[in-house]
Scaffold this active site. Structure first.
Site: not given
Length: 250
Positions: A27, A75
């Protein structure tokens, strides 16, 4: 936890047993790019380089399995251009890195739902797995179009179909038999889950498999992930007492 603990020679040199399997939530690519006035795509490109460093470091630090969370089922909500770029980066990673991974004895496993991937990407994923299936020195597992809830739902449907067909009875479904329907059926559960960027969420990652994993949250943005940061996370792991619901030594 704020920053990664300073690594010691124990983690780097392998003087103490390392966990067998580490899973990472990669991330911070977007924030890394924004801080430098760059497009998010540039952050993702640097993230691929960090992934390469992580694979190399994992092997040097004595791990046997590494799982990287590269694209989640959530996503797809990102802008279409960014999704397209992320798909392209996986293609590039497989094409560019597969020869080296094969040569070094790395087995590549891709987990996640492949139904809505493009035909060429499905073919590349299958190629990566088929060409490395007999390798045994190290296993790189990539979670792509993956979500923990989705995986469990798909496994439940497969188990239900097995019962419907008579291949197994309802009472035969146990934790052990259910695991056979998961994407990770041949991979041991992770001992440690690392998340970069300072966020403290599990983000639908390996929900079944990480039930007893240790978690280490790092402030480091993913493109800045190095072997030293990795070693520091392992040092934090070594300081934990894993009781699996039992009573500790103290």
């Amino acid at each position: 936890m704020s920053a990664a603990p300073a690594p010691s020679t124990r983690a780097v040199e392998g003087d103490a047993p390392a966990p067998k399997h580490v899973a990472i939530i990669m991330d911070g690519n977007g924030r890394w790019a924004k801080a430098r006035g760059l497009a998010r795509t540039e952050g993702h490109k640097e993230g691929v380089e960090a992934a390469r460093r992580a694979v190399e470091a994992a092997r040097e630090l004595g791990l046997q399995y590494l799982t990287l969370y590269s694209f989640s089922t959530e996503n797809w909500r990102r802008p279409a251009g960014e999704v397209r770029d992320l798909m392209g980066l996986l293609r590039q990673f497989i094409v560019d890195d597969l020869p080296k991974l094969k040569k070094e004895g790395c087995k590549v496993v891709i987990i996640g739902d492949r139904d809505n991937l493009s035909l060429d990407l499905k073919a590349l994923v299958s190629r990566a797995e088929s060409e490395t299936k007999d390798n045994a020195k190290f296993v790189l597992q990539i979670a792509f179009n993956y979500g923990g809830r989705d995986e469990i739902a798909r496994a439940a449907r497969a188990a239900a179909e097995a019962v419907k067909s008579g291949a197994m009875a309802p009472q035969d479904i146990t934790e052990k038999t259910f695991e056979r329907f998961l994407d990770t059926r041949d991979i041991p559960d992770p001992d440690l889950v690392i998340r970069t960027s300072g966020e403290k969420r599990i983000s639908n990652y390996l929900l079944w498999q990480a039930a007893y994993a240790e978690y280490v949250f790092l402030d480091v943005l993913w493109p800045d992930f190095t072997k030293e940061v990795f070693a520091g996370a392992l040092e934090e792991f070594y300081r934990r007492e894993r009781r699996y619901g039992g009573v500790g030594a103290g």
